[in-house]
Design a protein around this motif. Structure first.
Motif, mmCIF file in Angstrom:
data_model
loop_
_atom_site.group_PDB
_atom_site.id
_atom_site.type_symbol
_atom_site.label_atom_id
_atom_site.label_comp_id
_atom_site.label_asym_id
_atom_site.label_seq_id
_atom_site.Cartn_x
_atom_site.Cartn_y
_atom_site.Cartn_z
ATOM 1 N N LEU A 1 0.826 -1.204 0.000
ATOM 2 C CA LEU A 1 0.000 0.000 0.000
ATOM 3 C C LEU A 1 0.861 1.255 0.000
ATOM 4 N N VAL A 2 0.311 2.299 -0.633
ATOM 5 C CA VAL A 2 0.956 3.605 -0.605
ATOM 6 C C VAL A 2 0.660 4.248 0.757
ATOM 7 N N LEU B 1 -5.653 6.954 0.871
ATOM 8 C CA LEU B 1 -6.889 6.525 0.217
ATOM 9 C C LEU B 1 -7.041 7.181 -1.151
ATOM 10 N N ASP B 2 -7.655 6.442 -2.048
ATOM 11 C CA ASP B 2 -7.942 6.966 -3.385
ATOM 12 C C ASP B 2 -9.156 7.870 -3.318
ATOM 13 N N ASN B 3 -9.073 9.054 -3.905
ATOM 14 C CA ASN B 3 -10.164 10.023 -3.821
ATOM 15 C C ASN B 3 -11.425 9.543 -4.525
ATOM 16 N N THR C 1 -12.366 6.146 -5.215
ATOM 17 C CA THR C 1 -12.962 4.916 -4.694
ATOM 18 C C THR C 1 -13.003 4.863 -3.172
ATOM 19 N N LYS D 1 -10.710 3.636 -1.413
ATOM 20 C CA LYS D 1 -9.923 2.475 -0.995
ATOM 21 C C LYS D 1 -8.449 2.832 -0.967
ATOM 22 N N PRO D 2 -7.667 2.058 -0.216
ATOM 23 C CA PRO D 2 -6.215 2.334 -0.146
ATOM 24 C C PRO D 2 -5.580 2.190 -1.523
ATOM 25 N N ARG D 3 -4.652 3.070 -1.813
ATOM 26 C CA ARG D 3 -3.935 3.031 -3.081
ATOM 27 C C ARG D 3 -2.834 1.979 -3.014
#
Length: 436
Positions: free
Chosen positions: A239-240, A250-252, A254, A256-258
């Motif tokens: 994970l990033v 987190l992805d803006n 979705t 969800k974790p990037r």
């Protein structure tokens, strides 16, 4: 229209290969790149072997250029004839008009017209050399309010027309040609008893579409399936994380974790910390079958068009003997001989009208001389002509025109040079000068 479709295919504007309705932009791009236009080669291969290089009248010495040939040279038909032959082979017919040049009385003006711009009406479309009338239209206007410019040819003269538009069809001018026939000659390589014409492009359009589909399938496999695919299973993605807090980013979109993308290329060695991770591979799709399918399509195109396969595929030329090469080209030259017969009759009609304009009587038994385009060496030809002169007592001058590449102008120049070098001629000139 029929001719518009042929013209479109000749220029490479083909119907695209089959695509599913859900095709992406990548597939559509590959479909555009799959268009492989073989049709110009089909026309050029045949047309490049057909060239008129002389004209013989039965009442003129073989080493003298008749008046018709002077009209040929004046209209630059040594070069312009190729466009006429290509157009006739492409569409199945082409037209040539023969009229007196207004600026040069007694001199014929020969002009070629595309079949997309002219129609002709015949009493017997298969047997008649000249039509009853012909109509030429420059171009179809974009609007019904605009008039088209045209010319109507018949046995009495040429009528310049304004066709359609707000004022309707009307005659603008009339010019008499005093030929007694409609001066429009049709060049048709293949015509049946009902007057239907056929060129070399229309029969192979379906094969061209099949070739495009084969090339498209090849490009799809080459793009998406021609490489080995590496697979990884049982590997938890990395994970990033925020460098300050260490928390996953987190992805803006979705929420969800990037995930850090895996860097996999030929210069990297893949390892995984988890012992349950499994690495695998999906093999590439073999290209052999797709390449063979395209080659088979080219062979079919060559067979239907009577073009030797080695003219389209260089691989077929390998290890081919001289006898095999001649046998492979036999079908093409049979077709060319048939085309020469029909085109030759058309050129003889054209030159007959030129003689009439020049004030000479046309010779019904006159013939055009075609360039010999078969695969044979100059030494073989000269040897055969030498044996004909020695063993069959054929006059050497009568054989000059049979040498490949020698035109009627060359024969006339040779005859003049031979006359100047003749001892009897030189003696006569000397005596005449002494007497003077």
């Amino acid at each position: 229209m029929r001719f518009d479709r042929i013209d479109r295919y000749l220029r490479g504007d083909h119907d695209g290969p089959y695509l599913p309705r859900t095709a992406t932009e990548e597939y559509k791009l590959l479909a555009k790149r799959a268009i492989s236009n073989w049709l110009p080669l089909v026309v050029k291969t045949t047309a490049q072997t057909m060239a008129v290089e002389g004209f013989r009248r039965t009442d003129t010495a073989p080493d003298t250029a008749p008046a018709e040939w002077q009209a040929w040279q004046a209209n630059r038909l040594d070069g312009r004839q190729a466009a006429i032959h290509r157009s006739a082979l492409t569409y199945g017919q082409c037209f040539v008009t023969v009229l007196e040049d207004p600026a040069l009385p007694g001199q014929a003006r020969i002009r070629a017209v595309s079949p997309r711009r002219m129609i002709a009406f015949y009493d017997d479309p298969e047997a008649d050399a000249l039509p009853m009338w012909a109509l030429r239209v420059d171009a179809v206007p974009a609007s019904s309010d605009q008039a088209a410019h045209g010319w109507f040819y018949d046995a009495s003269g040429v009528t310049e027309l304004s066709i359609g538009g707000k004022e309707g069809t009307k005659a603008l001018s009339f010019t008499a040609h005093n030929l007694g026939v409609c001066p429009v000659v049709r060049f048709a390589p293949e015509i049946d008893l009902e007057g239907r014409v056929l060129g070399v492009i229309e029969p192979v359009i379906t094969l061209q579409d099949r070739l495009n589909q084969g090339v498209f399938d090849q490009l799809v496999v080459q793009t998406f399936g021609a490489f080995k695919v590496r697979t990884i299973s049982g590997l938890a993605p990395e994970l990033v994380r925020d460098p300050e807090t260490g928390e996953p980013v987190l992805d803006n979109a979705t929420g969800k974790p990037r995930v850090v993308p895996i860097q996999a290329d030929a210069s990297r060695f893949l390892v995984a910390p988890d012992p349950d991770t499994r690495f695998g591979q999906l093999d590439e799709t073999p290209m052999t079958g797709y390449l063979e399918a395209v080659e088979a399509g080219v062979r079919s195109l060559a067979a239907v068009s009577q073009i030797p396969g080695h003219h389209l595929l260089a691989t077929l030329l390998a290890n081919m003997s001289a006898e095999g090469l001649k046998a492979a080209e036999a079908g093409m030259f049979r077709a060319i001989e048939e085309f020469k017969k029909t085109f030759g009759e058309s050129w003889e009609t054209v030159l007959g009208l030129c003689a009439q304009i020049a004030g000479a009587a046309p010779d019904p038994a006159a013939q055009v001389v075609w360039r010999d385009a078969e695969s044979r060496s100059l030494s073989q030809t000269v040897d055969a002509l030498g044996k004909a002169a020695q063993m069959l007592n054929v006059p050497p001058r009568a054989l000059w025109r049979l040498i490949p590449g020698v035109s009627a102008t060359d024969v006339e120049e040779w005859a003049q040079t031979a006359a100047e070098d003749d001892p009897a001629t030189r003696l006569a000139d000397s005596l005449s000068k002494a007497a003077a």
